[in-house]
Design a protein around this motif. Structure first.
Motif, PDB file in Angstrom:
ATOM      1  N   MET A 140       0.915  -1.267  -0.110  1.00 21.93           N
ATOM      2  CA  MET A 140       0.155  -0.028  -0.274  1.00 21.93           C
ATOM      3  C   MET A 140       0.957   1.253  -0.069  1.00 21.93           C
ATOM      4  SD  MET A 140      -2.923  -1.156  -0.187  1.00 21.93           S
ATOM      5  CE  MET A 140      -2.295  -2.799  -0.913  1.00 21.93           C
ATOM      6  N   ARG A 141       2.032   1.256   0.617  1.00 17.93           N
ATOM      7  CA  ARG A 141       3.071   2.465   0.711  1.00 17.93           C
ATOM      8  C   ARG A 141       3.579   2.514  -0.760  1.00 17.93           C
ATOM      9  NH1 ARG A 141       6.795   0.372   4.798  1.00 17.93           N
ATOM     10  NH2 ARG A 141       5.306  -0.677   6.191  1.00 17.93           N
ATOM     11  N   LEU A 142       3.631   1.501  -1.493  1.00 11.40           N
ATOM     12  CA  LEU A 142       4.096   1.398  -2.882  1.00 11.40           C
ATOM     13  C   LEU A 142       2.934   2.249  -3.811  1.00 11.40           C
ATOM     14  CD1 LEU A 142       6.413   1.093  -4.896  1.00 11.40           C
ATOM     15  CD2 LEU A 142       5.487  -1.422  -5.217  1.00 11.40           C
ATOM     16  N   ARG A 143       1.814   1.895  -3.656  1.00  5.93           N
ATOM     17  CA  ARG A 143       0.540   2.574  -4.463  1.00  5.93           C
ATOM     18  C   ARG A 143       0.648   3.918  -4.215  1.00  5.93           C
ATOM     19  NH1 ARG A 143      -4.298  -1.736  -3.677  1.00  5.93           N
ATOM     20  NH2 ARG A 143      -3.070  -3.739  -4.743  1.00  5.93           N
ATOM     21  N   LEU A 144       0.801   4.435  -2.574  1.00  8.59           N
ATOM     22  CA  LEU A 144       0.735   5.805  -2.556  1.00  8.59           C
ATOM     23  C   LEU A 144       2.159   6.476  -3.005  1.00  8.59           C
ATOM     24  CD1 LEU A 144      -0.706   5.589   0.883  1.00  8.59           C
ATOM     25  CD2 LEU A 144      -1.732   6.528  -1.134  1.00  8.59           C
ATOM     26  N   GLN A 145       3.005   5.897  -3.119  1.00  2.00           N
ATOM     27  CA  GLN A 145       4.278   6.465  -3.621  1.00  2.00           C
ATOM     28  C   GLN A 145       4.223   6.658  -5.163  1.00  2.00           C
ATOM     29  OE1 GLN A 145       7.696   7.064  -2.451  1.00  2.00           O
ATOM     30  NE2 GLN A 145       7.493   8.495  -4.312  1.00  2.00           N
ATOM     31  N   ARG A 146       3.480   5.760  -5.664  1.00  2.00           N
ATOM     32  CA  ARG A 146       3.152   5.910  -7.267  1.00  2.00           C
ATOM     33  C   ARG A 146       2.215   7.257  -7.434  1.00  2.00           C
ATOM     34  NH1 ARG A 146       2.428  -0.493  -8.139  1.00  2.00           N
ATOM     35  NH2 ARG A 146       4.512  -0.774  -8.422  1.00  2.00           N
ATOM     36  N   VAL A 147       1.316   7.101  -6.588  1.00  2.44           N
ATOM     37  CA  VAL A 147       0.143   8.271  -6.639  1.00  2.44           C
ATOM     38  C   VAL A 147       1.065   9.753  -6.403  1.00  2.44           C
ATOM     39  CG1 VAL A 147      -1.553   9.539  -5.571  1.00  2.44           C
ATOM     40  CG2 VAL A 147      -1.772   7.090  -5.932  1.00  2.44           C
ATOM     41  N   ALA A 148       1.965   9.886  -5.552  1.00  2.00           N
ATOM     42  CA  ALA A 148       2.544  11.038  -5.037  1.00  2.00           C
ATOM     43  C   ALA A 148       3.598  11.330  -6.361  1.00  2.00           C
ATOM     44  CB  ALA A 148       3.339  10.731  -3.853  1.00  2.00           C
ATOM     45  N   GLY A 198       4.960  16.954 -10.529  1.00  2.00           N
ATOM     46  CA  GLY A 198       5.418  18.011 -11.379  1.00  2.00           C
ATOM     47  C   GLY A 198       4.124  18.610 -11.752  1.00  2.00           C
ATOM     48  N   ASP A 199       3.156  18.681 -11.088  1.00  4.37           N
ATOM     49  CA  ASP A 199       1.832  19.284 -11.423  1.00  4.37           C
ATOM     50  C   ASP A 199       1.316  20.042 -10.149  1.00  4.37           C
ATOM     51  OD1 ASP A 199      -0.772  20.250 -12.528  1.00  4.37           O
ATOM     52  OD2 ASP A 199      -1.240  18.176 -13.205  1.00  4.37           O
ATOM     53  N   ASP A 200       1.679  21.234 -10.234  1.00  8.26           N
ATOM     54  CA  ASP A 200       1.159  21.971  -8.933  1.00  8.26           C
ATOM     55  C   ASP A 200      -0.585  22.368  -8.778  1.00  8.26           C
ATOM     56  OD1 ASP A 200       3.636  21.853  -8.157  1.00  8.26           O
ATOM     57  OD2 ASP A 200       4.003  24.132  -8.756  1.00  8.26           O
ATOM     58  N   PRO A 203      -8.696   5.505   8.757  1.00  4.20           N
ATOM     59  CA  PRO A 203      -7.775   5.092   7.715  1.00  4.20           C
ATOM     60  C   PRO A 203      -7.651   6.356   6.575  1.00  4.20           C
ATOM     61  CG  PRO A 203      -9.843   3.747   7.635  1.00  4.20           C
ATOM     62  CD  PRO A 203      -9.916   4.658   8.629  1.00  4.20           C
ATOM     63  N   LEU A 204      -8.494   7.296   6.745  1.00  3.18           N
ATOM     64  CA  LEU A 204      -8.158   8.424   5.947  1.00  3.18           C
ATOM     65  C   LEU A 204      -7.090   9.284   6.224  1.00  3.18           C
ATOM     66  CD1 LEU A 204     -12.006   9.723   5.141  1.00  3.18           C
ATOM     67  CD2 LEU A 204     -10.491   8.634   3.514  1.00  3.18           C
ATOM     68  N   ARG A 205      -6.887   9.295   7.781  1.00  2.00           N
ATOM     69  CA  ARG A 205      -5.806  10.063   8.295  1.00  2.00           C
ATOM     70  C   ARG A 205      -4.667   9.292   8.107  1.00  2.00           C
ATOM     71  NH1 ARG A 205      -9.657  10.673  12.499  1.00  2.00           N
ATOM     72  NH2 ARG A 205      -8.569   8.680  13.595  1.00  2.00           N
ATOM     73  N   VAL A 206      -4.682   7.847   8.322  1.00  2.00           N
ATOM     74  CA  VAL A 206      -3.571   7.353   8.057  1.00  2.00           C
ATOM     75  C   VAL A 206      -3.064   7.485   6.587  1.00  2.00           C
ATOM     76  CG1 VAL A 206      -2.630   4.871   7.830  1.00  2.00           C
ATOM     77  CG2 VAL A 206      -3.998   5.481   9.665  1.00  2.00           C
ATOM     78  N   VAL A 207      -3.565   7.279   5.571  1.00  2.00           N
ATOM     79  CA  VAL A 207      -3.443   7.816   4.161  1.00  2.00           C
ATOM     80  C   VAL A 207      -2.846   8.998   4.068  1.00  2.00           C
ATOM     81  CG1 VAL A 207      -4.044   7.484   2.006  1.00  2.00           C
ATOM     82  CG2 VAL A 207      -4.630   5.686   3.056  1.00  2.00           C
ATOM     83  N   LYS A 208      -3.522   9.938   4.377  1.00  2.00           N
ATOM     84  CA  LYS A 208      -3.348  11.593   4.357  1.00  2.00           C
ATOM     85  C   LYS A 208      -1.763  11.669   4.913  1.00  2.00           C
ATOM     86  CE  LYS A 208      -4.369  16.167   4.915  1.00  2.00           C
ATOM     87  NZ  LYS A 208      -5.600  17.231   5.416  1.00  2.00           N
ATOM     88  N   ARG A 258       5.785  14.141   0.833  1.00  2.00           N
ATOM     89  CA  ARG A 258       6.092  15.596   0.263  1.00  2.00           C
ATOM     90  C   ARG A 258       4.902  15.862  -0.510  1.00  2.00           C
ATOM     91  NH1 ARG A 258      11.094  17.636   2.110  1.00  2.00           N
ATOM     92  NH2 ARG A 258      12.462  15.740   2.513  1.00  2.00           N
ATOM     93  N   VAL A 259       3.760  15.431  -0.162  1.00  2.00           N
ATOM     94  CA  VAL A 259       2.434  15.973  -0.764  1.00  2.00           C
ATOM     95  C   VAL A 259       2.001  16.874   0.046  1.00  2.00           C
ATOM     96  CG1 VAL A 259      -0.015  15.610  -1.755  1.00  2.00           C
ATOM     97  CG2 VAL A 259       1.951  13.713  -2.204  1.00  2.00           C
ATOM     98  N   PRO A 260       1.944  18.251  -0.342  1.00  4.65           N
ATOM     99  CA  PRO A 260       1.221  19.328   0.653  1.00  4.65           C
ATOM    100  C   PRO A 260      -0.170  18.791   1.107  1.00  4.65           C
ATOM    101  CG  PRO A 260       2.343  20.200  -1.330  1.00  4.65           C
ATOM    102  CD  PRO A 260       2.205  18.764  -1.596  1.00  4.65           C
ATOM    103  N   SER A 261      -0.197  19.101   2.403  1.00 10.96           N
ATOM    104  CA  SER A 261      -1.702  18.694   2.837  1.00 10.96           C
ATOM    105  C   SER A 261      -2.766  19.644   2.343  1.00 10.96           C
ATOM    106  CB  SER A 261      -1.831  19.062   4.448  1.00 10.96           C
ATOM    107  OG  SER A 261      -1.483  20.409   4.548  1.00 10.96           O
ATOM    108  N   ARG A 262      -2.534  20.767   1.819  1.00 14.07           N
ATOM    109  CA  ARG A 262      -3.487  21.565   1.172  1.00 14.07           C
ATOM    110  C   ARG A 262      -3.909  20.936  -0.398  1.00 14.07           C
ATOM    111  NH1 ARG A 262      -0.664  23.649  -3.167  1.00 14.07           N
ATOM    112  NH2 ARG A 262       1.581  24.150  -2.864  1.00 14.07           N
TER     113      ARG A 262
END
Length: 135
Positions: A42-50, A55-57, A83-88, A95-99
């Motif tokens: 699941m960490r790997l999946r989130l890394q791919r999303v991030a 490169g797209d602000d 689970p939402l808090r864990v993933v966020k 380094r995905v900005p919380s905003r």
């Protein structure tokens, strides 16, 4: 948050805050029941999303969870938001900005989805269409 309403007042895909029914999540993150840690896959999946939005602000991420049936409203909402808090939090460590991370949990009117996805977080990458130049 009221059942069926987004937990946070953020932009949504449709007027109720639900992703468009035809939209498929870019990732589904599964947590073990009651767990606050992410398995390596699941960490790997989130890394791919991030990486996909790095490169797209103008891109953002929408995390969707579902309120389980059973306990009190407060307990159910807490169970959906854990689970939402864990993933966020993990996305923020990448380094995905919380905003740029928006969360929503949904309730009773989505019972069939809630049963199936109890410990899941659906991840949608939202990209703004490029501006159209008018001459």
């Amino acid at each position: 948050a009221e059942a069926g309403r987004p937990a946070e007042n953020e932009s949504a895909r449709d007027s109720a805050g639900m992703p468009d029914k035809s939209a498929k999540p870019d990732a589904i993150i599964k947590l073990r029941a009651g767990s606050s840690s992410l398995p390596p896959e699941m960490r790997l999946r989130l890394q791919r999303v991030a990486d996909s939005i790095a490169g797209d602000d103008r891109a953002s991420i929408r995390l969707v969870g579902y309120v389980p049936e059973g306990g009190s409203s407060a307990w159910n909402i807490g169970e959906a938001e854990r689970p939402l808090r864990v993933v966020k939090h993990y996305l923020e460590t990448l380094r995905v900005p919380s905003r740029r991370i928006h969360t929503a949990s949904f309730g009773d009117e989505h019972k069939s989805v809630a049963k199936r996805n109890r410990e899941w977080v659906e991840v949608f990458v939202l990209r703004l269409a490029p501006p159209i130049l008018v001459r």
